[in-house]
Design a protein around this motif. Structure first.
Motif, mmCIF file in Angstrom:
data_model
loop_
_atom_site.group_PDB
_atom_site.id
_atom_site.type_symbol
_atom_site.label_atom_id
_atom_site.label_comp_id
_atom_site.label_asym_id
_atom_site.label_seq_id
_atom_site.Cartn_x
_atom_site.Cartn_y
_atom_site.Cartn_z
ATOM 1 N N GLY A 168 26.725 33.587 40.796
ATOM 2 C CA GLY A 168 27.970 33.406 41.530
ATOM 3 C C GLY A 168 29.207 33.271 40.688
ATOM 4 N N GLU A 169 29.058 32.814 39.470
ATOM 5 C CA GLU A 169 30.224 32.643 38.594
ATOM 6 C C GLU A 169 30.528 33.905 37.788
ATOM 7 N N ASN A 170 29.484 34.627 37.385
ATOM 8 C CA ASN A 170 29.682 35.817 36.558
ATOM 9 C C ASN A 170 30.094 37.038 37.357
ATOM 10 N N ALA A 171 29.675 37.098 38.609
ATOM 11 C CA ALA A 171 30.006 38.239 39.466
ATOM 12 C C ALA A 171 31.273 37.910 40.255
ATOM 13 N N ILE A 172 32.229 38.811 40.190
ATOM 14 C CA ILE A 172 33.526 38.609 40.839
ATOM 15 C C ILE A 172 33.742 39.751 41.823
ATOM 16 N N VAL A 173 34.035 39.408 43.063
ATOM 17 C CA VAL A 173 34.261 40.414 44.097
ATOM 18 C C VAL A 173 35.753 40.729 44.157
ATOM 19 N N VAL A 174 36.072 42.016 44.119
ATOM 20 C CA VAL A 174 37.462 42.461 44.244
ATOM 21 C C VAL A 174 37.677 42.937 45.681
ATOM 22 N N PHE A 175 38.727 42.428 46.320
ATOM 23 C CA PHE A 175 39.034 42.730 47.713
ATOM 24 C C PHE A 175 40.320 43.551 47.785
ATOM 25 N N ASP A 176 40.441 44.345 48.848
ATOM 26 C CA ASP A 176 41.701 45.044 49.071
ATOM 27 C C ASP A 176 42.677 44.123 49.799
ATOM 28 N N GLU A 177 43.823 44.683 50.209
ATOM 29 C CA GLU A 177 44.855 43.851 50.826
ATOM 30 C C GLU A 177 44.426 43.286 52.176
ATOM 31 N N LEU B 106 43.349 44.780 38.057
ATOM 32 C CA LEU B 106 43.471 44.858 39.507
ATOM 33 C C LEU B 106 44.580 45.816 39.909
ATOM 34 N N ASP B 107 44.295 46.630 40.918
ATOM 35 C CA ASP B 107 45.305 47.522 41.468
ATOM 36 C C ASP B 107 46.252 46.726 42.363
ATOM 37 N N ALA B 108 47.376 47.348 42.706
ATOM 38 C CA ALA B 108 48.331 46.712 43.614
ATOM 39 C C ALA B 108 47.634 46.391 44.938
ATOM 40 N N GLY B 109 47.795 45.161 45.396
ATOM 41 C CA GLY B 109 47.197 44.742 46.658
ATOM 42 C C GLY B 109 45.805 44.163 46.520
ATOM 43 N N GLU B 110 45.151 44.385 45.375
ATOM 44 C CA GLU B 110 43.811 43.839 45.190
ATOM 45 C C GLU B 110 43.891 42.370 44.778
ATOM 46 N N ARG B 111 42.858 41.627 45.143
ATOM 47 C CA ARG B 111 42.725 40.254 44.694
ATOM 48 C C ARG B 111 41.249 39.989 44.439
ATOM 49 N N ALA B 112 40.970 39.018 43.595
ATOM 50 C CA ALA B 112 39.597 38.777 43.164
ATOM 51 C C ALA B 112 39.188 37.338 43.459
ATOM 52 N N ARG B 113 37.912 37.194 43.787
ATOM 53 C CA ARG B 113 37.320 35.868 44.000
ATOM 54 C C ARG B 113 35.902 35.903 43.456
ATOM 55 N N THR B 114 35.451 34.806 42.857
ATOM 56 C CA THR B 114 34.074 34.780 42.389
ATOM 57 C C THR B 114 33.126 34.893 43.574
ATOM 58 N N LEU B 115 31.966 35.464 43.314
ATOM 59 C CA LEU B 115 30.947 35.574 44.355
ATOM 60 C C LEU B 115 30.577 34.193 44.890
ATOM 61 N N ALA B 116 30.605 33.189 44.031
ATOM 62 C CA ALA B 116 30.261 31.824 44.448
ATOM 63 C C ALA B 116 31.145 31.331 45.582
ATOM 64 N N SER B 117 32.386 31.777 45.622
ATOM 65 C CA SER B 117 33.304 31.282 46.648
ATOM 66 C C SER B 117 32.840 31.650 48.057
ATOM 67 N N LEU B 118 32.046 32.718 48.183
ATOM 68 C CA LEU B 118 31.593 33.142 49.505
ATOM 69 C C LEU B 118 30.614 32.147 50.123
ATOM 70 N N LEU B 119 30.107 31.209 49.334
ATOM 71 C CA LEU B 119 29.189 30.200 49.856
ATOM 72 C C LEU B 119 29.918 28.932 50.295
ATOM 73 N N HIS C 113 30.225 46.560 53.291
ATOM 74 C CA HIS C 113 31.219 46.749 52.223
ATOM 75 C C HIS C 113 30.931 45.821 51.044
ATOM 76 N N LEU C 114 30.543 44.594 51.345
ATOM 77 C CA LEU C 114 30.233 43.649 50.270
ATOM 78 C C LEU C 114 29.086 44.167 49.414
ATOM 79 N N PHE C 115 27.994 44.561 50.051
ATOM 80 C CA PHE C 115 26.834 45.019 49.294
ATOM 81 C C PHE C 115 27.122 46.341 48.587
ATOM 82 N N ALA C 116 27.958 47.184 49.186
ATOM 83 C CA ALA C 116 28.325 48.453 48.539
ATOM 84 C C ALA C 116 29.207 48.228 47.327
ATOM 85 N N ALA C 117 29.932 47.110 47.308
ATOM 86 C CA ALA C 117 30.735 46.772 46.132
ATOM 87 C C ALA C 117 29.873 46.156 45.039
ATOM 88 N N LEU C 118 28.924 45.286 45.427
ATOM 89 C CA LEU C 118 28.137 44.543 44.455
ATOM 90 C C LEU C 118 27.026 45.366 43.814
#
Length: 595
Positions: free
Chosen positions: A441-450, A377-390, A417-422
């Protein structure tokens, strides 16, 4: 850690009604039940104003279940829990309909009731410690995992057959407890090491994963048994697995010091949604460990298949090579592939030589070391599993709605942005290399900016969930034999199912109605955004036009993969020599199709 759930009848009723709504929806989607229109069932006071149309399921002459539901993409159902009559009890529904409507035998019914009760117990535990969406959004990746509610499609998603109630309270991810895992030493007569080129020997791995004094303690423990430490491999073991499986089934090897129980490495680890995977909370830069756990959960026992554990580092090297030599994946999509970089496989002296025995007995002991997410992860990035969006909090607020609000973007722009990332990295692997992940949802992890805007994708679980085209594509000719032998191959027309079932059906068909209710994005617009993302990617690579037709995601209909049907009608709870797979039952309309 959260406290055991109180014996609160209101909490139990709430969880039960929610589970019954899920059961009705998913069984109807898979056509295990076929609800009939029920024009006479009017909406009751307190029900959702747009709860959908009225339906009924007749279980017996004197038992008819009625409810309201909305229909969605892929022929899905969204059942209003508050509309269900005569009860909100899934066990009552099952008791009256198991034979007449569901077509279940007594064995399957008995085990299913056990799984449903364990799932409800876990759901009440989760409800007791549930946090508002605003607080969840501030948690890190590991902490957020402990608040997830499990597989959205499988009804008995936390059955965990093999765990006692005390085991679940201690080891399940919703317990949110940190553990020091014991290690064992296993003689190389039984144990085998594999690693990527940078971890070619176990000496390199242990130097990075164990403190020098810990490694010295382990070696001395072996030497104290009059054995040569260099003849042994070290690996962590799940304490439950040691007590319930390893100690009794490897008893001769323990007796003659082929297997030696050691101390812990003192690092605190926390279980993730898969139960058997642990993140290192003490030293997050150290690798995640994936351990076998002979517990039946969702469709399979959560062991580590011998041949796949051996091949995991080779699969990682191959997949990393595809990415590292592809400018789009490496520099534009910047996809993160969390490699399974080292493994130790421990054979059982008898079971591994008997291919006809139940598969659970050939997955008993071993370890896979997976790269840690934070390192990428770059500075400011954070990650959450795709499952968390549900996820939806106790007040009914969607976690996704919280993230969209924090981003400052309109819902449609955020979703783009979500679909362009996935999608682009998944599509590129499919079209260019005939290789598909299973991006559930568990295997795919979405990386978010700050600002909580989705920016890129991380993927994990390669050796279990990568499939390749049976068509002989030029890009697959250089695949090493060790990788080819272990990865499943599928015809091109079925390979697309892993994206449909894993991502579109398995995640997005739940996210779409959530976005309609809470973000004001109509479902048709949601799926139009997904389709547009696919078409934009195809325009980006016109030279792959033949592959777009070969791996066609935009067909009018797709096969209906069924996860619950497998348990109910296909495999039940019987032992079998091979791992079960999803059932196929008919077809459903594809929301991505446009005539």
């Amino acid at each position: 850690m959260i406290a055991p759930p109180p014996y609160d009848s209101a909490a139990w009723r709430h969880a039960s009604r929610r589970l019954l709504a899920k059961m009705l929806a998913e069984f109807a989607y898979e056509e295990v039940i076929v609800p009939e229109p029920d024009p006479g069932h009017a909406a009751r006071e307190g029900e959702e104003p747009d709860g959908g149309s009225a339906y009924r399921v007749v279980l017996a002459d004197d038992v008819t279940y009625r409810f309201r539901a909305r229909r969605g993409a892929y022929g899905s159902w969204q059942v209003d829990p508050g509309s269900i009559t005569p009860t909100g009890d899934p066990l009552h529904f099952l008791a009256h309909g198991h034979a007449s409507v569901l077509g279940l035998n007594g064995d399957t019914t008995g085990h299913l009731i056990r799984e449903l009760l364990a799932t409800l117990r876990a759901d009440v535990r989760l409800d007791t410690g549930a946090l508002p969406a605003a607080e969840l959004a501030d948690l890190d990746y590991a902490e957020l995992e402990g608040h997830q509610t499990g597989h959205p499609w499988l009804v008995a998603n936390k059955g965990r057959i093999g765990f006692s109630d005390a085991d679940a309270a201690r080891w399940a991810p919703e317990a949110r407890r940190q553990h020091r895992l014991p290690w064992i030493a296993v003689h190389r007569d039984l144990a085998e090491y594999r690693g990527t080129s940078t971890l070619a020997t176990p000496v390199v791995l242990y130097a990075q994963e164990l403190a020098p004094d810990t490694l010295d303690t382990f070696r001395h423990a072996v030497a104290d048994r009059d054995r040569d430490p260099d003849d042994y491999l070290f690996l962590p073991v799940h304490p439950w697995q040691w007590d319930q499986v390893v100690a009794p089934l490897f008893a001769p090897a323990i007796a003659d010091a082929t297997i030696i129980h050691l101390t812990t490495d003192n690092d605190l680890r926390v279980a993730q949604q898969s139960i058997r995977t642990f993140l290192n909370a003490t030293r997050p830069a150290r690798r995640t460990v994936k351990l076998p756990l002979s517990v039946l959960n969702t469709l399979v026992y959560r062991g580590l298949p011998t041949e796949r554990t051996l091949a995991a580092p080779a699969v990682t090297s191959w997949v990393h090579g595809l990415r590292d030599h592809d400018r789009f994946l490496r520099d534009e999509a910047r996809v993160i592939l969390l490699g399974e970089v080292a493994s130790v496989t421990v054979a059982h002296p008898q079971y591994d030589a008997l291919p006809a025995v139940p598969y659970q007995y050939r997955e008993l002991l071993g370890c896979i070391w997976r790269e840690p997410l934070d390192a990428y992860l770059d500075a400011g990035e954070r990650a959450r599993t795709l499952a968390s969006l549900l996820h939806t909090d106790p007040a009914g607020r969607a976690f996704t709605a919280e993230l969209v609000e924090r981003s400052g973007l309109t819902p449609q722009v955020w979703l783009r942005h979500l679909f362009a990332a996935l999608l682009p990295p998944l599509l590129h692997f499919l079209y260019r290399y005939g290789t598909v992940f299973t991006p559930h949802g568990e295997n795919a992890i979405v990386v978010f900016d700050e600002n909580d805007v989705p920016v890129r994708l991380a993927v994990k679980d390669f050796v279990d969930d990568i499939n390749v085209s049976a068509e002989q594509l030029p890009e697959l000719r250089a695949m090493p034999a060790e990788v080819r032998d272990v990865l499943l191959t599928e015809p091109p027309e079925f390979l697309t199912q892993f994206i449909h079932s894993g991502l579109f059906v398995g995640v997005l068909r739940y996210l779409a109605p959530l976005c309609e209710r809470q973000l004001g994005v109509p479902e048709d617009d949601f799926w139009a955004l997904v389709r547009d993302t696919i078409l934009r990617h195809q325009e980006r690579f016109p030279e792959l036009k033949e592959r777009f037709a070969m791996f066609d995601l935009l067909t009018p209909r797709i096969e209906r993969l069924c996860l619950n049907r497998n348990r109910l009608h296909l495999d039940g709870y019987r032992d079998r020599a091979e791992r079960p797979h999803a059932a196929v039952h008919g077809t459903v309309p594809n929301p991505l199709y446009s005539p």
